[in-house]
Design a protein around this motif. Sequence first.
Motif, PDB file in Angstrom:
ATOM      1  N   ASP A 231       0.835  -1.214   0.000  1.00  0.00           N
ATOM      2  CA  ASP A 231       0.000   0.000   0.000  1.00  0.00           C
ATOM      3  C   ASP A 231       0.867   1.260   0.000  1.00  0.00           C
ATOM      4  N   HIS A 232       2.143   1.108   0.381  1.00  0.00           N
ATOM      5  CA  HIS A 232       3.025   2.260   0.510  1.00  0.00           C
ATOM      6  C   HIS A 232       4.068   2.348  -0.590  1.00  0.00           C
ATOM      7  N   TRP A 233       4.358   1.233  -1.204  1.00  0.00           N
ATOM      8  CA  TRP A 233       5.515   1.159  -2.077  1.00  0.00           C
ATOM      9  C   TRP A 233       5.171   0.298  -3.280  1.00  0.00           C
ATOM     10  N   LEU A 300      11.757  -1.646   3.476  1.00  0.00           N
ATOM     11  CA  LEU A 300      11.274  -0.306   3.846  1.00  0.00           C
ATOM     12  C   LEU A 300      10.102  -0.455   4.807  1.00  0.00           C
ATOM     13  N   ILE A 301      10.203   0.226   5.927  1.00  0.00           N
ATOM     14  CA  ILE A 301       9.123   0.107   6.913  1.00  0.00           C
ATOM     15  C   ILE A 301       8.585   1.505   7.226  1.00  0.00           C
ATOM     16  N   PHE A 302       7.307   1.688   7.005  1.00  0.00           N
ATOM     17  CA  PHE A 302       6.679   2.991   7.209  1.00  0.00           C
ATOM     18  C   PHE A 302       5.812   2.908   8.463  1.00  0.00           C
ATOM     19  N   LYS A 303       6.071   3.810   9.397  1.00  0.00           N
ATOM     20  CA  LYS A 303       5.305   3.787  10.645  1.00  0.00           C
ATOM     21  C   LYS A 303       4.661   5.157  10.828  1.00  0.00           C
ATOM     22  N   LYS A 304       3.347   5.190  10.707  1.00  0.00           N
ATOM     23  CA  LYS A 304       2.625   6.472  10.810  1.00  0.00           C
ATOM     24  C   LYS A 304       2.279   6.785  12.263  1.00  0.00           C
ATOM     25  N   ASN A 305       1.618   7.932  12.473  1.00  0.00           N
ATOM     26  CA  ASN A 305       1.173   8.339  13.815  1.00  0.00           C
ATOM     27  C   ASN A 305       2.308   8.364  14.817  1.00  0.00           C
ATOM     28  N   GLN A 306       3.384   9.004  14.414  1.00  0.00           N
ATOM     29  CA  GLN A 306       4.530   9.120  15.307  1.00  0.00           C
ATOM     30  C   GLN A 306       4.583  10.522  15.898  1.00  0.00           C
ATOM     31  N   CYS A 307       5.289  10.611  16.992  1.00  0.00           N
ATOM     32  CA  CYS A 307       5.368  11.878  17.699  1.00  0.00           C
ATOM     33  C   CYS A 307       6.825  12.066  18.129  1.00  0.00           C
ATOM     34  N   CYS A 351      11.349   9.452  19.506  1.00  0.00           N
ATOM     35  CA  CYS A 351      10.190   9.266  18.632  1.00  0.00           C
ATOM     36  C   CYS A 351       9.401   8.089  19.200  1.00  0.00           C
ATOM     37  N   VAL A 352       8.129   8.323  19.450  1.00  0.00           N
ATOM     38  CA  VAL A 352       7.270   7.265  20.002  1.00  0.00           C
ATOM     39  C   VAL A 352       5.946   7.251  19.228  1.00  0.00           C
ATOM     40  N   ASP A 353       5.191   6.181  19.394  1.00  0.00           N
ATOM     41  CA  ASP A 353       3.851   6.154  18.797  1.00  0.00           C
ATOM     42  C   ASP A 353       3.046   7.302  19.399  1.00  0.00           C
ATOM     43  N   SER A 354       2.141   7.874  18.640  1.00  0.00           N
ATOM     44  CA  SER A 354       1.449   9.095  19.082  1.00  0.00           C
ATOM     45  C   SER A 354       0.893   8.972  20.481  1.00  0.00           C
ATOM     46  N   PRO A 355       1.000  10.073  21.234  1.00  0.00           N
ATOM     47  CA  PRO A 355       0.753  10.000  22.665  1.00  0.00           C
ATOM     48  C   PRO A 355      -0.630   9.480  23.018  1.00  0.00           C
ATOM     49  N   ASP A 356      -0.650   8.590  23.970  1.00  0.00           N
ATOM     50  CA  ASP A 356      -1.901   8.170  24.563  1.00  0.00           C
ATOM     51  C   ASP A 356      -1.874   8.658  26.010  1.00  0.00           C
ATOM     52  N   LYS A 357      -2.792   8.124  26.812  1.00  0.00           N
ATOM     53  CA  LYS A 357      -2.873   8.575  28.211  1.00  0.00           C
ATOM     54  C   LYS A 357      -1.561   8.387  28.951  1.00  0.00           C
ATOM     55  N   LYS A 358      -0.906   7.221  28.693  1.00  0.00           N
ATOM     56  CA  LYS A 358       0.329   6.901  29.412  1.00  0.00           C
ATOM     57  C   LYS A 358       1.391   7.961  29.132  1.00  0.00           C
ATOM     58  N   LEU A 378       3.612  12.587  12.692  1.00  0.00           N
ATOM     59  CA  LEU A 378       4.837  12.358  11.924  1.00  0.00           C
ATOM     60  C   LEU A 378       4.847  10.924  11.411  1.00  0.00           C
ATOM     61  N   GLU A 379       5.793  10.664  10.521  1.00  0.00           N
ATOM     62  CA  GLU A 379       5.948   9.296  10.005  1.00  0.00           C
ATOM     63  C   GLU A 379       7.413   8.895  10.133  1.00  0.00           C
TER      64      GLU A 379
END
Length: 416
Positions: A231-233, A300-307, A351-358, A378-379
Motif C-alpha cells: 500500500d506504501h511502495w 522499507l518500513i513505514f510507521k505512521k502516527n509518530q510523535c 520518537c514514540v507512537d502518538s501520545p496516549d494517556k500513558k 509524523l511518520e
Amino acid sequence: MKVHKFGGASVCDANAVRNMRDIIQSQGKSSLLVVISAMGKSTNALERILALKNADQDYKHVLTNFKKYHTSICERLFNSSERLIFQKLEQLFVDLDQSLNKQYDNTDKMYDQVISFGELISTTIVHAFLHQSGTACEHLDARDIIITDSTFREGKVRWNATEKAVNSRIDRDSSCHYLTQGFIGADQYGNTLTLGREGSDFTAAIFASCLDAESVTIWKDVPGILNADPDHWKQTVKYDNLSYGEAAEMTYYGASVIHPKTIRPLAVKKIPLLVKSFKDPSAEGTRIGDIRHDTLKPALIFKKNQCLISFQVRDFSFINESKLSIIFHLFEEFNIHVNMMQSSAISFSVCVDSPDKKMKSLINGLRSEFDIFYNDHLELITVKNYENELVSNIRKGKIVLLEQRTRKNYQMLITT
Ligand code: ASP
Ligand code: MG
C-alpha cells in the motif's frame, strides 16, 4: 506436529472459511494445531463498541452489525436444520451482552473480557464447519492453556504453566486436529486476558514452542514477507528466505506482517516459520529460519502516527547519564516503547507512537525537570540494509525532523 495460523482475512466470509477448510484438508493426515483469529475486522468492531459504551454513547447499531455479520456467515455455511451452531452462536451473543453490561473495576480488564469474543465466536463457527466437512478436530479453549499474568491487554505468558497445560491437553500423536483461539489466554484467577493486538501469531508460536512443533505456517493475504507494504511502495519484492534475526528486526521497526513476539520462541527452538498466501496456497511464500544471508534486498518500513518529544534541560546543565536515567526510568515504568532517539548537549529527543494517556502522564512526570516540546502527526521511515541511492530517492522533497544512519539501517522522521 505442525501449527497453522489463520488470520482475520483468511476467515472473513463464508468462502474464505471454505478455502481455509480446503487448505487444512490438503495438509495430509497427521495432526495439526490450528490457531484462528477473529473474523475479518471484528476485533476493530468490538473495540468500537467498547469505546462507544465507555463514552456513554449508543453502541447498539455496531453491535447489531457485528451479530449480523457472524450470523450471515453461518447462514452461508450451514443449513438452518443445523440448529446446534445457531444456538451456540446465540449463546455467545448473550454472553457478550452480559460481558458488556457487567461492572468492572478496571477498563483494561473489561477490554479483555469483551474483545475476546471475536476469537471465541470465530473458532466456534470454524470448528462446527470443519466438523460438518468431515474433518475431525477438537475445539480447545485457549484460556485453559495459555496461562498469563494479570497484565490486561498485554498478558505476559507464564511459560512453565502454559507448557504443562499444552502437554496435558494435546496428544502429539492424535489422529485428529486441534483448533483453538489466537490472541487470548487467562490468568491464574480465570480472568480472560489478551496478548496485544494481532497477537494470534504469537499464540501460534507459543503452542509450537511448547509442542516442539515441526513448523508454523501463517496464512496471509500477501504472498509472503515483502520488503515493503504494497500500500506504501510500488515495486515490492518477496523474500524467499529470511533469518530469524532479520525477521525479528523488521517487526521491531514496525513491519506489521508478523507480531513482534512471534519470532523469539521459534528461533530458540529452531522451528521454521512459513508465511504463505491463502489465495495461492501452493506458492512458496517466505521461509524464516536459521539461515545466513549474504546480501539482502533493502526493506522499507513505514510507521505512521509518530510523535517527536524533546526534553530540554533548563539550568545550563547538560543531558548527562543521570538525566537520561530519569527519563528512561519513566519510559520503563509506563511501558512506552521508544522507536528512535537522539541526544545533544541540552536536549534529548525520542520518537514514540502518538501520545496516549500513558504518554501524557509521563510528560507530566517530567515537566518539573525539563522543558518539553513535541510534534505530532509524523511518520517514521526505516530502511534496513539500505542503499544510498534508495535513501536519497525516498528523502527527496521530505521535511526531515530527525535522521540516523548506522552501518545497516537508515531512519528518518518526517512530517506528513
Ligand atoms: N483478532 C486480534 C486482532 O485483530 C488478534 C489477531 O488477529 O491476531 O488484533
Ligand atoms: Mg489479524
